[in-house]
Design an enzyme around this catalytic site. Structure first.
Site, PDB file in Angstrom:
ATOM      1  N   GLY A 235       8.226  -6.504   1.207  1.00 27.53           N
ATOM      2  CA  GLY A 235       6.898  -6.599   0.614  1.00 27.53           C
ATOM      3  C   GLY A 235       5.817  -6.013   1.495  1.00 27.53           C
ATOM      4  O   GLY A 235       4.829  -5.456   0.995  1.00 27.53           O
TER       5      GLY A 235
ATOM      6  N   ASP B  86       4.429 -15.647  -2.874  1.00 25.37           N
ATOM      7  CA  ASP B  86       5.216 -16.887  -2.879  1.00 25.37           C
ATOM      8  C   ASP B  86       6.237 -16.784  -1.762  1.00 25.37           C
ATOM      9  O   ASP B  86       7.344 -16.296  -1.948  1.00 25.37           O
ATOM     10  CB  ASP B  86       5.902 -17.083  -4.232  1.00 25.37           C
ATOM     11  CG  ASP B  86       6.717 -18.355  -4.287  1.00 25.37           C
ATOM     12  OD1 ASP B  86       6.509 -19.226  -3.422  1.00 25.37           O
ATOM     13  OD2 ASP B  86       7.564 -18.492  -5.187  1.00 25.37           O
TER      14      ASP B  86
END
Length: 289
Positions: A140, A158
């Protein structure tokens, strides 16, 4: 794991334990130790590095609040980036919003996705097969660094706590790139721990985000298996102040989106009220209120 009980290892001095009916999976991925088991009280449970991430019994609290609050706070969310969330629960809730055109999910550990598909299918439902979903097994941090300017409206992070594999998602560089790839009204949400036990997490994360976002706040959700009281969800916006919202306006949007009446925790009233923080939590935000 003992014969009947599993102890969570998040804190040295305080914790919880689950009676185990059956261990379903135990995998050591390149990133973390993953355990999925059937509990007596909470259905199936996902643990990463000895810490509870999701249980079938109460996942709706965390997933609904992590998703519906930012999507009904942004004026027109169409492009959503999800970092982490390998169980698929956030992806499912994002795709409940009819106006969302694209949901990109980037999870670093493909084993979490595969084990969730196999052992926790109720959490994601049919989200994996939605044409609007783009599920990427990858880093990410790298994705955010390489994404074009203003390419997303909302970013939902998350992740685990800022230790181990989740640590790099709490840095200045990460938030700087997030601000860059968000549009003019863009906002980011991420879990900031249980402040009764993890106050530094909320405080330090808020200070970092304040360097790149004009509006920084937090809201709360009561998730039973996240022991210690309220879980805080940090929110930072390039646009309007998220704390100044109206129940009637949120309700109208939720009705139009097809979400109103289809949740178990989130409501327009809970949405607006969740920004009213107890003083013991509010004092850890940059403004102190």
């Amino acid at each position: 794991m003992s014969e009947q009980w599993l102890n969570e290892g998040l804190y040295d001095s305080w914790g919880q334990r689950f009676r185990v009916r059956k261990e379903l999976a135990r995998v050591k991925s390149p990133f973390q130790d993953i355990v999925v088991f059937e509990s007596d009280s909470h259905g199936r449970v996902l643990m990463l590095d000895g810490v509870v991430q999701i249980t079938e019994a109460d996942e709706f609290v965390y997933q609904e609040m992590l998703t519906h609050v930012p999507l009904f706070t942004h004026p027109d969310p169409r492009r959503v980036l999800i970092i982490g969330a390998g169980d698929g629960g956030v992806l499912r809730r994002v795709l409940e919003h009819k106006a969302v055109e694209k949901a990109v999910m980037v999870e670093i550990d493909g084993a979490v996705i595969e084990l969730s598909k196999q052992h926790l299918p109720k959490i994601a439902g049919d989200a994996w097969n939605d044409a609007r979903a783009d599920v990427i097994v990858g880093d990410g941090i790298a994705y955010v660094a390489e994404a074009p300017d203003a390419s997303f409206d909302v970013i939902i992070v998350d992740s685990t706590d800022p230790i181990g594999v989740g640590e790099v998602l709490f840095t200045d560089s990460f938030y700087e790139h997030c601000a860059r790839i968000l549009g003019p009204d863009g906002l980011i949400v991420n879990q900031c721990g249980v402040p009764f036990m993890q106050a530094d997490e909320l405080h330090e994360t808020s200070l970092r985000r304040a360097k790149f976002f004009p509006q920084v706040s937090a809201y709360v959700a009561a998730v039973p298996t996240y022991v210690g009281g309220f879980m805080t969800l940090g929110i930072a916006s390039k646009g309007a102040d998220p704390t100044q919202q109206d129940v009637a306006a949120v309700k109208a949007r939720a009705k139009q989106a097809g979400v109103l009446g289809n949740t178990q925790y989130w409501t327009p009233e809970i949405h607006v009220g969740s920004f009213n923080l107890p003083p013991y939590i509010a004092k850890h935000l940059p403004s102190g209120n």
